[in-house]
Motif scaffolding. Structure first.
Motif, PDB file in Angstrom:
ATOM      1  N   MET A  28       0.846  -1.179   0.000  1.00 52.35           N
ATOM      2  CA  MET A  28       0.000   0.000   0.000  1.00 52.35           C
ATOM      3  C   MET A  28       0.890   1.240   0.000  1.00 52.35           C
ATOM      4  O   MET A  28       1.817   1.343   0.783  1.00 52.35           O
ATOM      5  N   LYS A  29       0.567   2.178  -0.871  1.00 48.85           N
ATOM      6  CA  LYS A  29       1.372   3.389  -1.007  1.00 48.85           C
ATOM      7  C   LYS A  29       1.004   4.391   0.088  1.00 48.85           C
ATOM      8  O   LYS A  29      -0.160   4.665   0.337  1.00 48.85           O
ATOM      9  N   LYS A  30       1.999   4.960   0.720  1.00 48.30           N
ATOM     10  CA  LYS A  30       1.777   5.969   1.746  1.00 48.30           C
ATOM     11  C   LYS A  30       1.548   7.321   1.061  1.00 48.30           C
ATOM     12  O   LYS A  30       2.271   7.708   0.163  1.00 48.30           O
ATOM     13  N   VAL A  31       0.485   8.019   1.501  1.00 49.68           N
ATOM     14  CA  VAL A  31       0.166   9.325   0.931  1.00 49.68           C
ATOM     15  C   VAL A  31       0.900  10.383   1.736  1.00 49.68           C
ATOM     16  O   VAL A  31       0.821  10.421   2.952  1.00 49.68           O
ATOM     17  N   ASP A  32       1.642  11.241   1.033  1.00 50.58           N
ATOM     18  CA  ASP A  32       2.382  12.303   1.703  1.00 50.58           C
ATOM     19  C   ASP A  32       1.438  13.423   2.101  1.00 50.58           C
ATOM     20  O   ASP A  32       0.457  13.707   1.428  1.00 50.58           O
ATOM     21  N   LYS A  33       1.773  14.052   3.189  1.00 51.25           N
ATOM     22  CA  LYS A  33       1.015  15.211   3.645  1.00 51.25           C
ATOM     23  C   LYS A  33       1.421  16.415   2.806  1.00 51.25           C
ATOM     24  O   LYS A  33       2.512  16.473   2.253  1.00 51.25           O
ATOM     25  N   LEU A  34       0.547  17.387   2.716  1.00 50.13           N
ATOM     26  CA  LEU A  34       0.803  18.589   1.936  1.00 50.13           C
ATOM     27  C   LEU A  34       1.126  19.763   2.857  1.00 50.13           C
ATOM     28  O   LEU A  34       0.532  19.902   3.919  1.00 50.13           O
ATOM     29  N   SER A  35       2.039  20.604   2.421  1.00 50.16           N
ATOM     30  CA  SER A  35       2.263  21.867   3.115  1.00 50.16           C
ATOM     31  C   SER A  35       1.191  22.839   2.637  1.00 50.16           C
ATOM     32  O   SER A  35       0.464  22.551   1.683  1.00 50.16           O
ATOM     33  N   LEU A  71      -7.756  26.328   8.708  1.00 47.95           N
ATOM     34  CA  LEU A  71      -6.965  25.510   9.632  1.00 47.95           C
ATOM     35  C   LEU A  71      -7.092  26.018  11.067  1.00 47.95           C
ATOM     36  O   LEU A  71      -7.289  25.241  12.002  1.00 47.95           O
ATOM     37  N   LYS A  72      -7.009  27.339  11.244  1.00 53.42           N
ATOM     38  CA  LYS A  72      -7.084  27.913  12.592  1.00 53.42           C
ATOM     39  C   LYS A  72      -8.466  27.764  13.205  1.00 53.42           C
ATOM     40  O   LYS A  72      -8.599  27.561  14.408  1.00 53.42           O
ATOM     41  N   SER A  73      -9.520  27.833  12.371  1.00 48.01           N
ATOM     42  CA  SER A  73     -10.886  27.722  12.889  1.00 48.01           C
ATOM     43  C   SER A  73     -11.317  26.270  13.093  1.00 48.01           C
ATOM     44  O   SER A  73     -12.322  26.007  13.726  1.00 48.01           O
ATOM     45  N   GLY A  74     -10.579  25.326  12.506  1.00 52.21           N
ATOM     46  CA  GLY A  74     -10.924  23.916  12.639  1.00 52.21           C
ATOM     47  C   GLY A  74     -11.838  23.403  11.535  1.00 52.21           C
ATOM     48  O   GLY A  74     -12.295  22.268  11.590  1.00 52.21           O
ATOM     49  N   LYS A  75     -12.132  24.226  10.535  1.00 52.41           N
ATOM     50  CA  LYS A  75     -12.960  23.792   9.411  1.00 52.41           C
ATOM     51  C   LYS A  75     -12.285  22.644   8.665  1.00 52.41           C
ATOM     52  O   LYS A  75     -12.940  21.744   8.162  1.00 52.41           O
ATOM     53  N   ILE A  76     -10.972  22.707   8.630  1.00 51.58           N
ATOM     54  CA  ILE A  76     -10.175  21.652   8.003  1.00 51.58           C
ATOM     55  C   ILE A  76      -9.090  21.253   9.000  1.00 51.58           C
ATOM     56  O   ILE A  76      -8.548  22.102   9.709  1.00 51.58           O
ATOM     57  N   SER A  77      -8.799  19.968   9.092  1.00 50.62           N
ATOM     58  CA  SER A  77      -7.806  19.529  10.077  1.00 50.62           C
ATOM     59  C   SER A  77      -6.415  19.438   9.461  1.00 50.62           C
ATOM     60  O   SER A  77      -6.259  19.149   8.282  1.00 50.62           O
ATOM     61  N   GLY A  78      -5.454  19.721  10.272  1.00 50.92           N
ATOM     62  CA  GLY A  78      -4.056  19.666   9.871  1.00 50.92           C
ATOM     63  C   GLY A  78      -3.196  19.572  11.125  1.00 50.92           C
ATOM     64  O   GLY A  78      -3.693  19.712  12.242  1.00 50.92           O
ATOM     65  N   VAL A  79      -1.920  19.332  10.922  1.00 46.14           N
ATOM     66  CA  VAL A  79      -0.989  19.215  12.052  1.00 46.14           C
ATOM     67  C   VAL A  79       0.028  20.346  11.954  1.00 46.14           C
ATOM     68  O   VAL A  79       0.600  20.588  10.893  1.00 46.14           O
ATOM     69  N   THR A 136       0.917  20.803   8.111  1.00 43.53           N
ATOM     70  CA  THR A 136       0.841  19.723   7.128  1.00 43.53           C
ATOM     71  C   THR A 136      -0.607  19.243   7.111  1.00 43.53           C
ATOM     72  O   THR A 136      -1.251  19.140   8.156  1.00 43.53           O
ATOM     73  N   ILE A 137      -1.095  18.983   5.897  1.00 40.87           N
ATOM     74  CA  ILE A 137      -2.497  18.643   5.704  1.00 40.87           C
ATOM     75  C   ILE A 137      -2.600  17.386   4.863  1.00 40.87           C
ATOM     76  O   ILE A 137      -1.896  17.236   3.864  1.00 40.87           O
ATOM     77  N   ASP A 138      -3.491  16.512   5.244  1.00 45.07           N
ATOM     78  CA  ASP A 138      -3.735  15.297   4.475  1.00 45.07           C
ATOM     79  C   ASP A 138      -4.476  15.665   3.190  1.00 45.07           C
ATOM     80  O   ASP A 138      -5.437  16.440   3.234  1.00 45.07           O
ATOM     81  N   PRO A 139      -4.053  15.134   2.033  1.00 46.48           N
ATOM     82  CA  PRO A 139      -4.730  15.463   0.772  1.00 46.48           C
ATOM     83  C   PRO A 139      -6.229  15.114   0.769  1.00 46.48           C
ATOM     84  O   PRO A 139      -7.030  15.819   0.177  1.00 46.48           O
ATOM     85  N   SER A 140      -6.591  14.031   1.454  1.00 46.02           N
ATOM     86  CA  SER A 140      -8.012  13.665   1.498  1.00 46.02           C
ATOM     87  C   SER A 140      -8.819  14.699   2.276  1.00 46.02           C
ATOM     88  O   SER A 140      -9.986  14.939   1.975  1.00 46.02           O
ATOM     89  N   GLU A 141      -8.212  15.326   3.256  1.00 41.03           N
ATOM     90  CA  GLU A 141      -8.866  16.391   4.008  1.00 41.03           C
ATOM     91  C   GLU A 141      -9.089  17.610   3.117  1.00 41.03           C
ATOM     92  O   GLU A 141     -10.135  18.256   3.177  1.00 41.03           O
ATOM     93  N   MET A 142      -8.131  17.910   2.262  1.00 39.74           N
ATOM     94  CA  MET A 142      -8.290  19.017   1.314  1.00 39.74           C
ATOM     95  C   MET A 142      -9.401  18.698   0.302  1.00 39.74           C
ATOM     96  O   MET A 142     -10.231  19.545   0.007  1.00 39.74           O
TER      97      MET A 142
END
Length: 132
Positions: free
Chosen positions: A1-8, A27-35, A43-49
């Motif tokens: 299984m291929k690991k999906v890279d996080k996006l800046s 990101l700051k409001s929590g509408k979209i999650s990131g680390v 860093t944000i997961d592409p599926s979240e975007m």
């Protein structure tokens, strides 16, 4: 299984139809999650975007000229398909409106015909099926 890279944030803005300030607010409001790491880099997961934003259209250069490409995934509907479905929906809605108008017109016609029928005679007794 291929690991999906996080996006800046920079990569996310490049690949998805969103501006940097809008993405930072989300990101700051929590509408979209990131680390966010200790240095403040997100860093944000592409599926979240893909959950919130559409993929950005990009140009792909071919040998014979320019061709428009798309960075969409298999699960993301393509713009042309969406437009075609919108057109089909609009056509279906027009057909429904026409059918409803015809049904209303036919209903009025039926009522007019019922009014033209002679009234049932009141003196007529009902015929019984049973002899008692």
């Amino acid at each position: 299984m291929k690991k999906v890279d996080k996006l800046s944030i920079r990569e996310a803005v490049k690949h998805f139809d969103v501006s940097r300030p809008t993405l930072q607010k989300a990101l700051k409001s929590g509408k979209i999650s990131g680390v966010q790491d200790g240095q403040g880099t997100w860093t944000i997961d592409p599926s979240e975007m893909a959950r919130i934003y559409q993929p950005r259209q990009v140009e792909v250069v071919k040998d014979d000229g320019k061709e428009h490409g798309n960075l969409s995934t298999k699960n993301t509907p393509l713009h042309g398909q969406v437009e075609a479905l919108k057109e089909r929906l609009a056509d279906a809605e027009k057909r429904v409106a026409i059918a409803e108008a015809l049904a209303e017109e036919r209903g009025k016609h039926i009522e007019d015909l019922r009014r033209m029928l002679p009234a049932p005679e009141a003196s007529q007794s009902r015929r019984r099926w049973w002899p008692f």
